[in-house]
Motif scaffolding. Structure first.
Motif, mmCIF file in Angstrom:
data_model
loop_
_atom_site.group_PDB
_atom_site.id
_atom_site.type_symbol
_atom_site.label_atom_id
_atom_site.label_comp_id
_atom_site.label_asym_id
_atom_site.label_seq_id
_atom_site.Cartn_x
_atom_site.Cartn_y
_atom_site.Cartn_z
ATOM 1 N N ILE A 302 26.463 43.160 -106.805
ATOM 2 C CA ILE A 302 25.487 43.842 -107.008
ATOM 3 C C ILE A 302 24.689 43.525 -106.347
ATOM 4 O O ILE A 302 23.745 44.686 -106.273
ATOM 5 C CB ILE A 302 25.453 43.520 -108.647
ATOM 6 N N TYR A 303 24.130 42.603 -106.325
ATOM 7 C CA TYR A 303 22.670 42.381 -104.760
ATOM 8 C C TYR A 303 23.092 42.731 -104.095
ATOM 9 O O TYR A 303 21.488 42.789 -103.490
ATOM 10 C CB TYR A 303 22.888 41.385 -105.449
ATOM 11 N N SER A 304 24.042 42.679 -103.047
ATOM 12 C CA SER A 304 24.213 43.458 -102.015
ATOM 13 C C SER A 304 23.832 44.934 -102.070
ATOM 14 O O SER A 304 23.413 45.666 -100.861
ATOM 15 C CB SER A 304 25.244 42.964 -100.330
ATOM 16 N N LEU A 305 24.765 45.628 -102.487
ATOM 17 C CA LEU A 305 24.309 46.975 -102.168
ATOM 18 C C LEU A 305 23.269 47.530 -103.285
ATOM 19 O O LEU A 305 23.275 49.295 -102.927
ATOM 20 C CB LEU A 305 25.978 47.447 -103.374
ATOM 21 N N ARG A 306 22.580 47.133 -103.986
ATOM 22 C CA ARG A 306 21.806 47.496 -104.206
ATOM 23 C C ARG A 306 20.559 46.828 -104.094
ATOM 24 O O ARG A 306 19.337 47.124 -104.072
ATOM 25 C CB ARG A 306 21.754 47.811 -105.971
ATOM 26 N N ASN A 307 20.425 46.243 -103.133
ATOM 27 C CA ASN A 307 19.394 45.522 -102.245
ATOM 28 C C ASN A 307 19.308 46.042 -100.801
ATOM 29 O O ASN A 307 20.124 45.402 -100.352
ATOM 30 C CB ASN A 307 19.783 43.907 -102.537
ATOM 31 N N LYS A 308 17.802 46.861 -100.603
ATOM 32 C CA LYS A 308 18.045 46.733 -98.606
ATOM 33 C C LYS A 308 18.037 45.859 -98.338
ATOM 34 O O LYS A 308 18.456 45.948 -97.206
ATOM 35 C CB LYS A 308 16.600 47.661 -98.825
ATOM 36 N N GLU A 309 17.015 44.811 -98.053
ATOM 37 C CA GLU A 309 16.871 43.470 -97.794
ATOM 38 C C GLU A 309 18.695 42.486 -97.065
ATOM 39 O O GLU A 309 18.506 42.040 -95.952
ATOM 40 C CB GLU A 309 16.324 42.365 -98.227
ATOM 41 N N VAL A 310 19.191 42.682 -98.419
ATOM 42 C CA VAL A 310 20.526 42.157 -98.085
ATOM 43 C C VAL A 310 20.986 43.109 -97.722
ATOM 44 O O VAL A 310 21.852 42.537 -96.139
ATOM 45 C CB VAL A 310 21.363 42.285 -99.708
ATOM 46 N N LYS A 311 21.256 44.696 -97.491
ATOM 47 C CA LYS A 311 22.621 45.583 -96.745
ATOM 48 C C LYS A 311 21.738 45.066 -95.417
ATOM 49 O O LYS A 311 22.469 45.583 -94.101
ATOM 50 C CB LYS A 311 22.171 46.898 -97.477
ATOM 51 N N GLU A 312 20.424 45.090 -95.030
ATOM 52 C CA GLU A 312 19.447 45.036 -93.421
ATOM 53 C C GLU A 312 19.990 43.525 -92.846
ATOM 54 O O GLU A 312 20.622 44.024 -91.848
ATOM 55 C CB GLU A 312 18.053 45.504 -93.411
ATOM 56 N N ALA A 313 20.208 42.561 -93.356
ATOM 57 C CA ALA A 313 20.390 41.202 -93.702
ATOM 58 C C ALA A 313 21.599 40.694 -92.494
ATOM 59 O O ALA A 313 22.075 40.267 -92.036
ATOM 60 C CB ALA A 313 20.293 40.202 -94.443
ATOM 61 N N PHE A 314 22.939 41.657 -93.938
ATOM 62 C CA PHE A 314 24.307 41.508 -93.082
ATOM 63 C C PHE A 314 24.856 42.802 -92.277
ATOM 64 O O PHE A 314 25.317 42.151 -91.167
ATOM 65 C CB PHE A 314 25.020 43.134 -94.947
ATOM 66 N N ARG A 315 24.033 43.706 -91.800
ATOM 67 C CA ARG A 315 24.179 44.458 -90.583
ATOM 68 C C ARG A 315 23.588 43.782 -89.374
ATOM 69 O O ARG A 315 24.449 43.947 -88.775
ATOM 70 C CB ARG A 315 23.320 46.199 -90.597
ATOM 71 N N LYS A 316 22.880 43.333 -89.304
ATOM 72 C CA LYS A 316 22.380 42.755 -88.362
ATOM 73 C C LYS A 316 23.490 41.373 -87.871
ATOM 74 O O LYS A 316 23.512 41.039 -86.790
ATOM 75 C CB LYS A 316 20.647 41.402 -89.106
ATOM 76 N N ALA A 317 24.057 40.700 -89.115
ATOM 77 C CA ALA A 317 24.691 39.099 -89.144
ATOM 78 C C ALA A 317 25.947 40.403 -88.374
ATOM 79 O O ALA A 317 26.670 39.503 -87.465
ATOM 80 C CB ALA A 317 25.255 38.692 -90.657
ATOM 81 N N LEU A 318 26.118 41.019 -89.022
ATOM 82 C CA LEU A 318 27.641 41.821 -87.799
ATOM 83 C C LEU A 318 27.329 42.507 -86.726
ATOM 84 O O LEU A 318 28.408 42.415 -85.646
ATOM 85 C CB LEU A 318 28.027 43.408 -88.540
ATOM 86 N N ASN A 319 26.178 43.385 -86.710
ATOM 87 C CA ASN A 319 26.206 43.384 -84.881
ATOM 88 C C ASN A 319 25.338 42.248 -84.030
ATOM 89 O O ASN A 319 25.687 42.283 -82.492
ATOM 90 C CB ASN A 319 24.219 44.212 -85.355
ATOM 91 N N ARG A 320 25.289 40.614 -84.797
ATOM 92 C CA ARG A 320 25.214 39.854 -84.084
ATOM 93 C C ARG A 320 26.073 39.580 -82.638
ATOM 94 O O ARG A 320 26.383 39.286 -81.657
ATOM 95 C CB ARG A 320 24.674 38.856 -84.445
ATOM 96 N N PRO A 321 27.569 39.046 -83.063
ATOM 97 C CA PRO A 321 28.383 39.246 -82.207
ATOM 98 C C PRO A 321 28.744 40.098 -81.040
ATOM 99 O O PRO A 321 29.022 40.202 -79.818
ATOM 100 C CB PRO A 321 29.920 39.087 -83.229
ATOM 101 N N LYS A 322 28.217 41.560 -81.577
ATOM 102 C CA LYS A 322 28.559 42.437 -80.183
ATOM 103 C C LYS A 322 27.654 42.186 -79.641
ATOM 104 O O LYS A 322 27.965 42.696 -78.613
ATOM 105 C CB LYS A 322 28.442 44.027 -81.189
ATOM 106 N N ALA A 323 26.250 42.299 -80.263
ATOM 107 C CA ALA A 323 25.222 41.825 -79.294
ATOM 108 C C ALA A 323 25.453 40.691 -78.126
ATOM 109 O O ALA A 323 25.640 40.715 -77.048
ATOM 110 C CB ALA A 323 23.938 41.615 -79.539
ATOM 111 N N SER A 324 25.701 39.508 -79.091
ATOM 112 C CA SER A 324 26.396 38.501 -78.020
ATOM 113 C C SER A 324 27.715 38.398 -76.793
ATOM 114 O O SER A 324 27.322 37.794 -76.145
ATOM 115 C CB SER A 324 26.718 37.375 -78.428
ATOM 116 N N GLY A 325 28.034 39.393 -77.361
ATOM 117 C CA GLY A 325 29.479 40.199 -76.468
ATOM 118 C C GLY A 325 28.664 40.800 -75.148
ATOM 119 O O GLY A 325 29.345 40.330 -73.682
ATOM 120 N N ARG A 326 28.092 41.456 -75.163
ATOM 121 C CA ARG A 326 27.190 41.881 -74.522
ATOM 122 C C ARG A 326 26.833 41.083 -73.122
ATOM 123 O O ARG A 326 26.990 41.455 -71.790
ATOM 124 C CB ARG A 326 26.343 43.567 -74.860
ATOM 125 N N THR A 327 26.120 40.207 -73.768
ATOM 126 C CA THR A 327 25.602 39.107 -72.711
ATOM 127 C C THR A 327 26.384 38.762 -72.452
ATOM 128 O O THR A 327 26.775 38.549 -70.872
ATOM 129 C CB THR A 327 24.428 38.684 -73.542
#
Length: 327
Positions: A302-327
């Motif tokens: 409920i709080y993640s699907l209707r909350n812009k800040e939580v969704k952005e934080a979740f996307r950032k957390a998902l992209n972090r391993p990909k970014a670290s893998g490229r470096t």
């Protein structure tokens, strides 16, 4: 005559007349549908795993993302932590009941489960009320928000919620288990909750029931009133916003909390502020599943699907391993 004695109502009546003292309880949820045992076990096991992952993920996300280090998410993190504990108090026992088609629970274990359930459910009520107050300050007193919702104030609010929850749970548990339980020890319910326990009492229980109800009034109705008053001021403030877009944006920040409040308090009020029937109905057990299994499961979504800040934080957390893998 023997076939009359086999009737469950007559057995309960005769057992209570004999005042056989209960030393353990036997939980038999959904016993009239034994074929449901395995499907319900698998369903609730899946719900429980998702509840643990969803709420633990919310706690972790709030801790690691600096954008979520605000009073609202501070309270939400504690709500997720309490939901993990709340669900873990009930669901493992319920799974054992479903898998084994019933499970014996000692008097002490039943009292401990009742205490923990009451403790965490009370904290949930207080936290939801505090989150409503946080939204009230943010919408109606935006210039004073930083000075009111300080870190010290946040910790004080949360400590008060835990302390009040402990006191309420202790008094209600001691009062409930000072009652005399006799006769039939079977509880056709998913856990040791107050309504089915009161059906097993014998003797005069009026004083204890009054104490239990009085302390319940200090938790659920007062929290509901605090939430309603907070949102009354919020609605008035929103209606004064000139632009429709501004009103929609402000209300959207409260929509997730209102959804969680409606689901949690609606099911609790149905169970605890209704008539005390002789036996728990199938509807009672379905409602109990809603506030013990489904609500802790849905809260992080409920709080993640209707909350812009939580969704952005979740996307950032998902992209972090990909970014670290490229470096």
């Amino acid at each position: 005559m023997p076939h009359l004695l086999s009737h469950p109502v007559l057995r309960r009546h005769m057992a209570r007349r004999n005042h056989t003292i209960v030393t353990e309880f036997f939980l038999t949820a959904f016993s009239e549908h034994p074929e449901w045992g395995l499907p319900l076990f698998l369903l609730f096991l899946g719900f429980y795993v998702i509840t643990l992952l969803g709420n633990a993920g919310m706690v972790l996300l709030i801790r690691v993302d600096g954008r979520l280090h605000t009073p609202m998410y501070f309270l939400l993190g504690h709500l997720s932590f309490v939901d993990i504990c709340y669900s873990s108090t009930i669901v493992p026992q319920m799974l054992a009941v479903l898998l084994q088609r019933g499970a014996a629970l000692s008097y002490t274990c039943c009292a401990a489960q009742f205490f923990l359930f009451t403790f965490f459910a009370s904290i949930d009520c207080y936290l939801l009320a505090l989150m409503a107050y946080d939204r009230y300050v943010a919408v109606c007193r935006p210039l004073l928000y930083v000075t009111i919702m300080t870190e010290k104030a946040r910790w004080g609010f949360v400590a008060g919620a835990y302390g009040a929850g402990f006191s309420s749970a202790l008094v209600r548990t001691v009062t409930a288990f000072s009652l005399s339980f006799c006769g039939d020890n079977e509880i056709d319910f998913i856990f040791c909750d107050l309504p089915p326990l009161l059906k097993l009492t014998c003797g005069d229980s009026y004083t204890q029931e009054v104490v239990i109800v009085v302390f319940a009034i200090f938790v659920m109705p007062i929290c509901v009133v605090a939430i309603l008053v907070s949102y009354l001021f919020i609605v008035v403030a929103i209606m004064r916003i000139p632009s429709a877009g501004g009103r929609a944006k402000t209300f959207s920040t409260c929509a997730s909390h209102l959804t969680a409040v409606s689901l949690f308090f609606g099911t609790l009020i149905f169970m605890y502020l209704r008539g005390n029937e002789d036996q728990p109905s199938e509807g009672d057990r379905v409602v109990s599943v809603l506030y013990t299994v489904v609500t802790p499961l849905l809260n992080p979504f409920i709080y993640s699907l209707r909350n812009k800040e939580v969704k952005e934080a979740f996307r950032k957390a998902l992209n972090r391993p990909k970014a670290s893998g490229r470096t």
